[in-house]
Enzyme design. Structure first.
Site, PDB file in Angstrom:
ATOM      1  N   HIS A   1       0.872  -1.187   0.000  1.00  0.00           N
ATOM      2  CA  HIS A   1       0.000   0.000   0.000  1.00  0.00           C
ATOM      3  C   HIS A   1       0.908   1.237   0.000  1.00  0.00           C
ATOM      4  O   HIS A   1       2.003   1.200   0.550  1.00  0.00           O
ATOM      5  CB  HIS A   1      -0.838  -0.045   1.284  1.00  0.00           C
ATOM      6  CG  HIS A   1      -1.950   0.949   1.363  1.00  0.00           C
ATOM      7  ND1 HIS A   1      -1.755   2.263   1.707  1.00  0.00           N
ATOM      8  CD2 HIS A   1      -3.287   0.812   1.159  1.00  0.00           C
ATOM      9  CE1 HIS A   1      -2.926   2.886   1.728  1.00  0.00           C
ATOM     10  NE2 HIS A   1      -3.869   2.025   1.390  1.00  0.00           N
TER      11      HIS A   1
ATOM     12  N   ASP B   1       2.658  -4.595   8.120  1.00  0.00           N
ATOM     13  CA  ASP B   1       1.470  -3.762   7.976  1.00  0.00           C
ATOM     14  C   ASP B   1       0.268  -4.702   8.116  1.00  0.00           C
ATOM     15  O   ASP B   1      -0.062  -5.444   7.196  1.00  0.00           O
ATOM     16  CB  ASP B   1       1.524  -3.084   6.602  1.00  0.00           C
ATOM     17  CG  ASP B   1       0.224  -2.385   6.254  1.00  0.00           C
ATOM     18  OD1 ASP B   1      -0.737  -2.455   7.040  1.00  0.00           O
ATOM     19  OD2 ASP B   1       0.171  -1.774   5.167  1.00  0.00           O
TER      20      ASP B   1
ATOM     21  N   GLN C   1      -4.960  -5.309   6.961  1.00  0.00           N
ATOM     22  CA  GLN C   1      -5.949  -6.253   6.435  1.00  0.00           C
ATOM     23  C   GLN C   1      -5.881  -7.597   7.158  1.00  0.00           C
ATOM     24  O   GLN C   1      -6.748  -8.455   6.946  1.00  0.00           O
ATOM     25  CB  GLN C   1      -5.736  -6.471   4.926  1.00  0.00           C
ATOM     26  CG  GLN C   1      -5.837  -5.212   4.099  1.00  0.00           C
ATOM     27  CD  GLN C   1      -7.230  -4.598   4.138  1.00  0.00           C
ATOM     28  OE1 GLN C   1      -8.217  -5.236   4.515  1.00  0.00           O
ATOM     29  NE2 GLN C   1      -7.313  -3.335   3.755  1.00  0.00           N
TER      30      GLN C   1
ATOM     31  N   LYS D   1     -10.801  -0.559  10.180  1.00  0.00           N
ATOM     32  CA  LYS D   1     -10.946  -1.783   9.375  1.00  0.00           C
ATOM     33  C   LYS D   1     -11.296  -2.980  10.271  1.00  0.00           C
ATOM     34  O   LYS D   1     -11.586  -4.064   9.788  1.00  0.00           O
ATOM     35  CB  LYS D   1      -9.660  -2.055   8.595  1.00  0.00           C
ATOM     36  CG  LYS D   1      -9.373  -0.971   7.541  1.00  0.00           C
ATOM     37  CD  LYS D   1      -8.131  -1.245   6.779  1.00  0.00           C
ATOM     38  CE  LYS D   1      -7.557  -0.025   6.103  1.00  0.00           C
ATOM     39  NZ  LYS D   1      -8.199   0.323   4.824  1.00  0.00           N
TER      40      LYS D   1
ATOM     41  N   CYS E   1      -4.651   2.390  -3.796  1.00  0.00           N
ATOM     42  CA  CYS E   1      -3.424   2.918  -3.169  1.00  0.00           C
ATOM     43  C   CYS E   1      -2.272   1.932  -3.325  1.00  0.00           C
ATOM     44  O   CYS E   1      -1.480   1.737  -2.389  1.00  0.00           O
ATOM     45  CB  CYS E   1      -3.639   3.252  -1.689  1.00  0.00           C
ATOM     46  SG  CYS E   1      -4.889   4.487  -1.412  1.00  0.00           S
TER      47      CYS E   1
HETATM   48  C1  LIG Z   1      -2.649  -2.862   3.655  1.00  0.00           C
HETATM   49  C2  LIG Z   1      -2.970  -1.459   4.070  1.00  0.00           C
HETATM   50  N1  LIG Z   1      -2.032  -0.710   4.640  1.00  0.00           N
HETATM   51  C3  LIG Z   1      -2.266   0.529   5.052  1.00  0.00           C
HETATM   52  C4  LIG Z   1      -3.494   1.123   4.891  1.00  0.00           C
HETATM   53  C5  LIG Z   1      -3.713   2.507   5.387  1.00  0.00           C
HETATM   54  O1  LIG Z   1      -4.655   2.505   6.404  1.00  0.00           O
HETATM   55  P1  LIG Z   1      -5.232   3.876   6.996  1.00  0.00           P
HETATM   56  O2  LIG Z   1      -5.685   4.676   5.808  1.00  0.00           O
HETATM   57  O3  LIG Z   1      -6.343   3.456   7.880  1.00  0.00           O
HETATM   58  O4  LIG Z   1      -4.103   4.522   7.736  1.00  0.00           O
HETATM   59  C6  LIG Z   1      -4.517   0.390   4.285  1.00  0.00           C
HETATM   60  C7  LIG Z   1      -5.838   0.997   4.046  1.00  0.00           C
HETATM   61  O5  LIG Z   1      -6.441   0.797   3.020  1.00  0.00           O
HETATM   62  C8  LIG Z   1      -4.252  -0.939   3.882  1.00  0.00           C
HETATM   63  O6  LIG Z   1      -5.204  -1.698   3.330  1.00  0.00           O
END
Ligand SMILES: Cc1ncc(COP(=O)(O)O)c(C=O)c1O
Length: 399
Positions: free
Chosen positions: A121, A194, A197, A220, A357
């Site tokens: 991401h 990270d 998910q 999430k 993203c």
């Molecule tokens: C794998 C992953 N990392 C990071 C993020 C970023 O999360 P946030 O926008 O809640 O900080 C997301 C959100 O879509 C994600 O799916």
């Protein structure tokens, strides 16, 4: 194959924002909220509201107890060794930026490198660029997993950090995090996962995974927006400098010199998102009440049925491995994913369409965008049927 749970209709009833007949398939973007979380937030603003860590009055003392109880709950949820290893942040994005700016400042010297993967991401790419790190990229296997054999071949001691998605937000592929940790630690590198998910979909035990940093977002995980978690081993946190200055993160301030509070307060400058923290506690109680193993089995079965249903519509291309968790990305031949999403919306099916993203991943897949269906506890077979019907309509419209 696991069966789709027969309980999703009970779980669906917990979610007031999902009306009858609406297939909400965008939980990877953000999960809907169960009533218990909404109630906890309402109580925290309505009956028990006060600031934390500052007030000398009873109400604030009680709110501080609730706030710190949530920190302990998070620690228990991910099996941290101590509550002090849990730093509250705005979300995964802020957690990774914190590590990049604080740990990175002390540990990434000129010539040092960071190892990422093709499927990350943007929030696990851009913070490292902002920190001035040199970046190398682990490719994917044919079936769209992070290629750990390639990682083992390319990692060098200059890679001070490896930062990988535990579960891909586009492909749903699950990282063999223990193996990644072993490969990273063999050259003295740290591993950041990270977990955005992963945390809503899998039991997560940071000690078992043997990682060094773990981040996730509350929204999430059926909790509020604006709250998330950075976990790190206490010895790592203790050595990290603050990244933002302000109230709550200090020991003593003079105009000449300021000393820092110990972690986690050192990384929580300013009035925190008190109500978000309370809501996150309720969300963790909610998912653990169902059980992460049950949620995982339920979502795995939904993914397997979705992949079968979409495969049978032969103009649909599927991305990601067969055993991906909770997430299915796809493309309908000759139709832009945004058009797929718009027509599905007319059919009361909410999916995400776009680059998610993850533009470098789109480039590697040879597409500009994908359509993505992602699941939560409230989804059932009826949602897969609605999705398949909607895609049939897309195909009819576009001939
Ligand atoms: C794998 C992953 N990392 C990071 C993020 C970023 O999360 P946030 O926008 O809640 O900080 C997301 C959100 O879509 C994600 O799916």
């Amino acid at each position: 194959m696991d069966a789709i749970s027969t309980r999703p209709l009970d779980w669906l009833a917990d979610f007031p924002a999902i009306p009858e007949g609406w297939a909400y398939l965008d939980s990877a973007a953000t999960a809907q909220k169960p009533q218990v979380v909404i109630d906890a937030i309402e109580r925290a603003y309505g009956e028990t509201y006060a600031t934390v860590h500052r007030g000398v009055y009873q109400r604030s003392a009680e709110m501080t107890l609730a706030f710190e109880a949530s920190r302990r709950r998070v620690a228990e949820f991910i099996n941290a060794r101590a509550a002090e290893e849990v730093v509250f942040v705005r979300g995964a994005t802020e957690g990774i930026n914190l590590v990049a700016q604080s740990w990175g400042r002390d540990n990434l010297k000129p010539g040092d490198r960071v190892l990422l993967s093709t499927l990350e991401h943007h929030s696990n790419i851009v913070p490292w660029q902002l920190a001035g790190a040199e970046i190398d990229v682990v490719p994917l296997t044919e079936d769209h997993r992070i290629d750990l054999d390639a990682m083992a071949a390319m990692i060098r001691p200059e890679h001070k950090l490896v930062a990988l998605a535990h579960v891909s937000n586009v492909l749903g592929s699950v990282l063999d995090a223990k193996r990644a940790a072993e490969i990273a630690h063999n050259v003295g590198s740290k591993l950041l996962l990270d977990g955005c998910q992963a945390v809503p979909r899998l039991p997560v035990d940071v000690q078992e995974l043997d990682c060094d940093f773990y981040v996730f977002s509350g929204h999430k995980l059926y909790g509020p927006t604006g709250i998330g978690v950075l976990w790190a081993r206490s010895e790592i946190l203790e050595a990290m400098p603050p990244w933002q200055g302000g109230g709550a993160m200090i020991d003593k301030v003079t105009f000449e010199r300021t000393t820092w509070a110990p972690p986690p307060a050192r990384f929580e400058a300013g009035t925190p998102h008190v109500v978000g923290v309370i809501g996150l506690h309720a969300a963790i109680d909610y998912v653990t009440g169902i059980g992460l193993d049950a949620i995982h089995a339920h979502e795995a079965a939904l993914v397997a049925e979705t992949r079968d249903a979409l495969r049978s519509l032969n103009s649909v291309r599927l991305f990601g491995p067969e055993d991906s968790t909770g997430i299915v990305s796809f493309a309908v031949e000759g139709v832009h994913p945004h058009d797929v999403g718009t027509i599905l919306d007319e059919e009361k099916v909410a999916i995400r369409a776009g680059h998610h993203c993850a533009q470098p991943l789109m480039a590697a897949l040879g597409v500009h965008a994908t359509a993505r269906a992602s699941f939560g506890v409230y989804n059932g077979r009826r949602d897969i049927e609605a999705l398949a019907r909607g895609i049939e309509r897309v195909r009819k419209i576009f001939g």
